[in-house]
Design a protein around this motif. Structure first.
Motif, mmCIF file in Angstrom:
data_model
loop_
_atom_site.group_PDB
_atom_site.id
_atom_site.type_symbol
_atom_site.label_atom_id
_atom_site.label_comp_id
_atom_site.label_asym_id
_atom_site.label_seq_id
_atom_site.Cartn_x
_atom_site.Cartn_y
_atom_site.Cartn_z
ATOM 1 N N ILE A 64 -4.601 -0.211 -5.667
ATOM 2 C CA ILE A 64 -5.094 -0.950 -4.501
ATOM 3 C C ILE A 64 -4.566 -2.375 -4.490
ATOM 4 O O ILE A 64 -4.116 -2.878 -3.449
ATOM 5 N N LEU A 65 -4.598 -3.041 -5.652
ATOM 6 C CA LEU A 65 -4.092 -4.411 -5.714
ATOM 7 C C LEU A 65 -2.611 -4.452 -5.368
ATOM 8 O O LEU A 65 -2.162 -5.302 -4.576
ATOM 9 N N GLY A 66 -1.824 -3.551 -5.951
ATOM 10 C CA GLY A 66 -0.395 -3.516 -5.652
ATOM 11 C C GLY A 66 -0.120 -3.251 -4.185
ATOM 12 O O GLY A 66 0.751 -3.884 -3.578
ATOM 13 N N SER A 67 -0.881 -2.332 -3.580
ATOM 14 C CA SER A 67 -0.699 -2.018 -2.161
ATOM 15 C C SER A 67 -1.025 -3.214 -1.288
ATOM 16 O O SER A 67 -0.327 -3.472 -0.291
ATOM 17 N N PHE A 68 -2.058 -3.965 -1.643
ATOM 18 C CA PHE A 68 -2.422 -5.144 -0.848
ATOM 19 C C PHE A 68 -1.372 -6.253 -0.995
ATOM 20 O O PHE A 68 -1.100 -6.979 -0.027
ATOM 21 N N LEU A 69 -0.788 -6.394 -2.181
ATOM 22 C CA LEU A 69 0.286 -7.380 -2.340
ATOM 23 C C LEU A 69 1.486 -7.012 -1.475
ATOM 24 O O LEU A 69 2.088 -7.880 -0.827
#
Length: 280
Positions: A14-19
């Motif tokens: 999720i964090l990678g996708s939001f970045l």
């Protein structure tokens, strides 16, 4: 090696996708930087048909997921589904903002590539992707197995970059190549490790003395390998030792102290796991 818990892995997704979503919406899109993938198509569609980024990303991924589920099964798509949904959500909820002047394309492409590279690395760590052309490449490769998935993916992304050049001009497309390169370097660094070391091979008649000094003065160890010199036909032993970058000068001095004619080979090592380096 200690396994990451599912909660940690999904947090990475999720964090990678939001970045990635942040970079697409607020770095790439404002300057029409098309770096391939469905996100590149989304930027083109937004400019030509005024379709929001998240709508294009979602609409194009739906048939890909259905085809992947039918051809590869749920296990293949479940984590990628999470990251793809997270990417579409990020493109929808992240507010638009101006971060860089539009004329500074080099800074935009470099910073955007780094940010997308971090996000891509975090998504790839749990062995997932953000869907899109990655998934399409897997499906196409199943039909043309003489080509590898990376080869198919390169063709797909290159086609999207060329489409971006046709719509926005060659200049943004050339800067997109900088972003693609920066993204690849950063994501590879996250996956393969950023703690570089040096591997040293030492061929000398003083292996015992050199090894003892390495152990006592550097608190490192070495492995002796057996070999044969093809020119002389003589049996030779070779020391193999891995040290940090800052220790390489000390190691050379130790070798020079005992044998100024020693043959020394120094090579880069991307990542070293074990005692004295990266702990398991």
């Amino acid at each position: 090696m200690k396994r990451r818990t599912p909660a940690v892995e999904y947090f990475y997704l999720i964090l990678g996708s939001f970045l990635i979503g942040f970079a697409i919406k607020n770095i790439y899109d404002p300057v029409n930087l098309v770096t391939g993938g469905l996100s590149g198509l989304a930027i083109i569609f937004k400019d030509q048909f005024h379709v929001p980024l998240w709508v294009t990303n979602t609409a194009l991924n739906i048939p890909l997921f259905l085809a992947s589920y039918w051809m590869k099964g749920w296990r293949f798509i479940k984590r990628t589904l999470v990251s793809t949904v997270a990417l579409s959500v990020s493109l929808y909820i992240i507010p638009e903002m101006t971060l860089f002047p539009a004329e500074d394309l080099f800074l935009v492409s470099l910073f955007g590539g780094i940010l997308v590279g971090v996000g891509t690395g975090l998504v790839l760590l749990p062995q997932a992707t953000t869907g899109g052309t990655d998934m399409l490449a897997v499906l196409i490769q199943k039909k043309i197995p003489q080509y590898t998935v990376p080869q198919v993916l390169q063709v797909l992304d290159a086609a999207i970059v060329i489409a971006g050049a046709a719509v926005f001009g060659v200049r943004p497309a050339l800067y997109a190549l900088i972003a693609i390169y920066a993204c690849a370097q950063v994501s590879d660094g996250i996956l393969e490790g950023l703690k570089f070391s040096k591997m040293v091979y030492i061929i000398s008649g003083k292996n015992r003395e050199i090894a003892d000094t390495i152990i006592t003065e550097m608190n490192r160890s070495a492995t002796e390998l057996s070999g044969r010199g093809m020119y002389t036909g003589e049996d030779k032993n070779m020391l193999c030792c891995v040290v940090s970058k800052k220790e390489i000068s000390q190691l050379k001095e130790i070798v020079r102290k005992f044998d100024k004619r020693a043959f020394v080979i120094v090579s880069d090592v991307r990542e070293v796991l074990g005692e004295g380096f990266i702990e398991y």
